[in-house]
Motif scaffolding. Structure first.
Motif, short mmCIF file in Angstrom:
data_model
loop_
_atom_site.label_atom_id
_atom_site.label_comp_id
_atom_site.label_asym_id
_atom_site.label_seq_id
_atom_site.Cartn_x
_atom_site.Cartn_y
_atom_site.Cartn_z
N MET A 154 52.86 35.15 48.14
CA MET A 154 51.63 35.16 48.90
C MET A 154 50.94 36.50 48.83
SD MET A 154 50.12 32.89 50.53
CE MET A 154 49.10 32.45 51.81
N GLN A 155 51.72 37.57 48.73
CA GLN A 155 51.12 38.88 48.66
C GLN A 155 50.32 39.07 47.38
OE1 GLN A 155 54.37 41.57 49.19
NE2 GLN A 155 54.19 41.57 51.42
N SER A 156 50.76 38.49 46.28
CA SER A 156 50.03 38.61 45.02
C SER A 156 48.67 37.91 45.13
CB SER A 156 50.84 38.05 43.86
OG SER A 156 51.06 36.67 44.04
N GLN A 157 48.61 36.82 45.89
CA GLN A 157 47.32 36.13 46.10
C GLN A 157 46.39 37.00 46.94
OE1 GLN A 157 46.30 33.25 44.73
NE2 GLN A 157 44.30 33.60 45.69
N GLN A 158 46.89 37.64 47.95
CA GLN A 158 46.08 38.54 48.78
C GLN A 158 45.60 39.74 47.97
OE1 GLN A 158 48.67 39.45 52.06
NE2 GLN A 158 48.04 37.63 53.24
N LYS A 159 46.49 40.25 47.11
CA LYS A 159 46.11 41.37 46.27
C LYS A 159 45.03 40.95 45.29
CE LYS A 159 47.76 44.94 43.30
NZ LYS A 159 48.52 45.26 42.16
N ALA A 160 45.13 39.77 44.72
CA ALA A 160 44.12 39.26 43.79
C ALA A 160 42.79 39.07 44.50
CB ALA A 160 44.58 37.95 43.16
N ASP A 161 42.83 38.53 45.74
CA ASP A 161 41.60 38.37 46.52
C ASP A 161 40.95 39.72 46.84
OD1 ASP A 161 41.91 35.63 46.52
OD2 ASP A 161 42.77 35.53 48.55
N LYS A 162 41.79 40.69 47.18
CA LYS A 162 41.28 42.02 47.49
C LYS A 162 40.65 42.65 46.24
CE LYS A 162 42.68 46.38 49.53
NZ LYS A 162 43.78 47.19 50.01
N ASP A 163 41.31 42.51 45.10
CA ASP A 163 40.75 43.05 43.84
C ASP A 163 39.43 42.36 43.48
OD1 ASP A 163 42.87 44.79 43.58
OD2 ASP A 163 43.98 43.52 42.15
#
Length: 164
Positions: free
Chosen positions: A1-10
């Motif tokens: 889930m953290q990788s999805q949040q990081k992708a959204d932030k990027d």
């Protein structure tokens, strides 16, 4: 889930940068357009300055003509300061009976030479083209944008015409 949040932030960072770049481009376009729209006005202003300078030189030459006793020809001494010309005869200007400088030849070339004698610069430097009108007995100096200076050889009148 953290990788999805990081992708959204990027992705949000990329969108933010795109918006900033877009705003900078819009500002540069507005400033550039205003600059290029004012160039013709700047060119017109330059010819207005030349007009004022031309009038001042004519008045000065006529004043000298009066103080020297109304000679048929006058030596223009300010050319010697520039070392532009080695020809002494180039600085001699014919004068009419009312004290206004006249070209040696009543042709376009004569008007061009008269400009050089009075103003100390070539017409090419001022981006002007000289013409002589025999009908009106005038020298016509035309700029590329359509503005012009007319010098009435009989009366000494100088008229600046600006294109709208």
């Amino acid at each position: 889930m953290q990788s999805q949040q990081k992708a959204d932030k990027d992705l949000l960072n990329i969108y933010g940068r795109m918006i900033v770049v877009g705003l900078v481009l819009v500002i540069v376009a507005i400033v550039g357009a205003k600059y290029f729209l004012t160039l013709p006005q700047i060119a017109t202003r330059g010819l207005e300055v030349e007009h004022n300078r031309f009038v001042n030189v004519l008045v000065m030459v006529r004043s000298q003509w009066l103080s020297l006793g109304k000679p048929q020809q006058m030596q223009l001494n300010w050319e010697a300061l520039d070392n532009i010309s080695n020809k002494a005869e180039s600085s001699v200007v014919n004068m009419n009976d009312l004290g206004w400088p006249q070209p040696k030849l009543f042709t376009a070339q004569g008007c061009q030479d008269l400009w050089w004698q009075l103003m100390g610069t070539e017409l090419d430097n001022a981006d002007l083209v000289a013409d002589y009108s025999a009908k009106d007995n005038r020298c016509h100096y035309l700029s590329p944008n359509g503005n012009s200076i007319d010098y009435q050889l009989d009366s000494g009148s100088v008229i600046f015409s600006a294109q709208p």
